[in-house]
Design a protein around this motif. Structure first.
Motif, PDB file in Angstrom:
ATOM      1  N   TYR A 155      31.363  61.638 108.591  1.00  0.00           N
ATOM      2  CA  TYR A 155      32.391  62.123 109.525  1.00  0.00           C
ATOM      3  C   TYR A 155      33.174  63.281 108.917  1.00  0.00           C
ATOM      4  N   HIS A 156      33.723  64.103 109.805  1.00  0.00           N
ATOM      5  CA  HIS A 156      34.701  65.137 109.477  1.00  0.00           C
ATOM      6  C   HIS A 156      35.893  64.993 110.421  1.00  0.00           C
ATOM      7  N   SER A 157      36.976  65.654 110.090  1.00  0.00           N
ATOM      8  CA  SER A 157      38.095  65.771 111.018  1.00  0.00           C
ATOM      9  C   SER A 157      38.089  67.171 111.608  1.00  0.00           C
ATOM     10  N   ALA A 158      38.179  67.243 112.942  1.00  0.00           N
ATOM     11  CA  ALA A 158      38.207  68.547 113.611  1.00  0.00           C
ATOM     12  C   ALA A 158      39.528  69.266 113.393  1.00  0.00           C
ATOM     13  N   SER A 159      40.508  68.581 112.794  1.00  0.00           N
ATOM     14  CA  SER A 159      41.809  69.210 112.562  1.00  0.00           C
ATOM     15  C   SER A 159      41.797  70.117 111.331  1.00  0.00           C
ATOM     16  N   GLU A 172      42.394  57.263 108.574  1.00  0.00           N
ATOM     17  CA  GLU A 172      43.362  57.125 107.486  1.00  0.00           C
ATOM     18  C   GLU A 172      43.057  58.096 106.350  1.00  0.00           C
ATOM     19  N   LEU A 173      41.777  58.353 106.123  1.00  0.00           N
ATOM     20  CA  LEU A 173      41.374  59.179 104.984  1.00  0.00           C
ATOM     21  C   LEU A 173      41.365  60.671 105.300  1.00  0.00           C
ATOM     22  N   LEU A 174      40.956  61.029 106.527  1.00  0.00           N
ATOM     23  CA  LEU A 174      40.757  62.439 106.854  1.00  0.00           C
ATOM     24  C   LEU A 174      41.767  62.997 107.837  1.00  0.00           C
ATOM     25  N   GLY A 175      42.238  62.157 108.743  1.00  0.00           N
ATOM     26  CA  GLY A 175      43.087  62.643 109.812  1.00  0.00           C
ATOM     27  C   GLY A 175      42.418  62.419 111.164  1.00  0.00           C
ATOM     28  N   THR A 228      32.602  62.576 123.274  1.00  0.00           N
ATOM     29  CA  THR A 228      33.760  63.359 122.837  1.00  0.00           C
ATOM     30  C   THR A 228      33.538  63.949 121.458  1.00  0.00           C
ATOM     31  N   MET A 229      32.989  63.146 120.543  1.00  0.00           N
ATOM     32  CA  MET A 229      32.734  63.651 119.194  1.00  0.00           C
ATOM     33  C   MET A 229      31.669  64.756 119.196  1.00  0.00           C
ATOM     34  N   MET A 230      30.683  64.637 120.071  1.00  0.00           N
ATOM     35  CA  MET A 230      29.670  65.692 120.164  1.00  0.00           C
ATOM     36  C   MET A 230      30.276  66.979 120.717  1.00  0.00           C
ATOM     37  N   ASP A 231      31.180  66.852 121.687  1.00  0.00           N
ATOM     38  CA  ASP A 231      31.863  68.037 122.202  1.00  0.00           C
ATOM     39  C   ASP A 231      32.694  68.701 121.109  1.00  0.00           C
ATOM     40  N   GLN A 232      33.368  67.875 120.316  1.00  0.00           N
ATOM     41  CA  GLN A 232      34.147  68.419 119.205  1.00  0.00           C
ATOM     42  C   GLN A 232      33.243  69.072 118.167  1.00  0.00           C
ATOM     43  N   TYR A 233      32.079  68.482 117.969  1.00  0.00           N
ATOM     44  CA  TYR A 233      31.120  69.084 117.033  1.00  0.00           C
ATOM     45  C   TYR A 233      30.728  70.487 117.499  1.00  0.00           C
TER      46      TYR A 233
END
Length: 298
Positions: A233-237, A97-100, A266-271
């Motif tokens: 957290y971050h958003s990869a977008s 909700e906050l980052l995307g 999945t989050m590690m792959d995005q990282y």
């Protein structure tokens, strides 16, 4: 008029959300205590102010000194039992909700201390990575989207986090600069900050806050042991901020990823993908990086 989470977060710089049930709190307490072995106690009772903890402590050292410990869990062996805390559905839904979408986790840690510990960390914004001479006021403006959320999720009632509400999207006031005493990184331990307030939390409540918020950690003397899950957290977008680079990507090996849940994998792959796209942390506080194709305002 109702206010949604994003409005509250953007206006105040922080947000409190109910996350864990009583059973989840109890279950996570068991898992955390199994990791840090709290029955091992040192005879050392000398009070220590909190040191800079960005490199993290070693779990095996817990309790050897009378201070708060900060354990980074991502890429640490034998911590998988508690890592599902960091993709709790309420946490992920609220951060989205906050980052995307397309969330990347860059920090999964434990803050822990024994009863009787005094904890004091100077007032600061999370900008220690930026050389002081390169810290510009526009970094703390509402026009710049700060693609990062930091979270404390305690497993006991606590009020160790103190904040200056609404300080995240403006430069320091003259009074705040006086409290920082010439530093742009940390105010001296014990300095009084105008407008600073504690953020009391019940066990299972999370506080999500903007890293640019002026804040500190402070507890006079803990009457219950501190057991807090801490995450970021971050958003990869969107392009990442300097906080993204906390995780050592060299340790995110294929073998390590096989030990993770599908969500964390999945989050590690995005990282790793994001790190390839944005390899240089020092660009993240540059004007052109944050406001591409816009003339610098001086």
């Amino acid at each position: 008029m109702s206010t949604n989470n994003k409005d509250t977060f953007n206006t105040e710089g922080y947000l409190i959300v109910d996350v864990l049930t009583e059973k989840e709190v109890a279950d996570f307490r068991v898992l955390m205590d199994a990791l840090i072995s709290p029955e091992i106690r040192s005879s050392d009772k000398e009070s220590r102010s909190s040191s800079f903890q960005h490199l993290g402590d070693e779990i095996a050292d817990f309790g050897k000194e009378a201070r708060q410990y900060y354990f980074h869990l991502l890429t640490k062996p034998n911590t998988q039992s508690i890592l599902h805390a960091f993709h709790h559905p309420v946490i992920l839904k609220t951060v989205e909700e906050l980052l995307g979408p397309e969330l990347i986790i860059n920090n999964a840690s434990i803050l822990a201390a024994n009863v009787g510990t005094e904890y004091s960390l100077g007032w600061h914004r999370d900008i220690i990575q930026i050389p002081q001479e390169e810290i510009e006021d526009w970094l703390f403006s509402p026009e710049r989207f700060h693609n990062s959320v930091q979270i404390n999720l305690p497993l006991v009632d606590e009020n160790s986090l103190w904040v200056v509400p609404r300080s995240h999207h403006r430069p320091n006031t003259p009074e705040e600069n006086a409290a920082f005493r010439g530093s742009k990184h940390y105010a001296p331990v014990g300095a009084e900050m105008p407008g600073g307030i504690p953020v009391p939390l019940k066990a299972g409540q999370a506080v999500l806050y903007n890293n640019n918020l002026v804040h500190r950690g402070f507890t006079k003397k803990m009457t219950v042991p501190r057991r807090t899950l801490h995450m970021g957290y971050h958003s990869a977008s969107l392009p990442p901020t300097w906080h993204f680079y906390l995780l050592n990507s060299d340790l995110v090996t294929p073998e390590y990823k096989e030990t993770l849940s599908p969500t964390l994998r999945t989050m590690m792959d995005q990282y790793l993908e994001c790190k390839t796209q944005y390899p240089d942390m020092t660009q993240t506080w540059k004007w052109d990086y944050n406001f591409p194709a816009q003339p610098a305002v001086r």
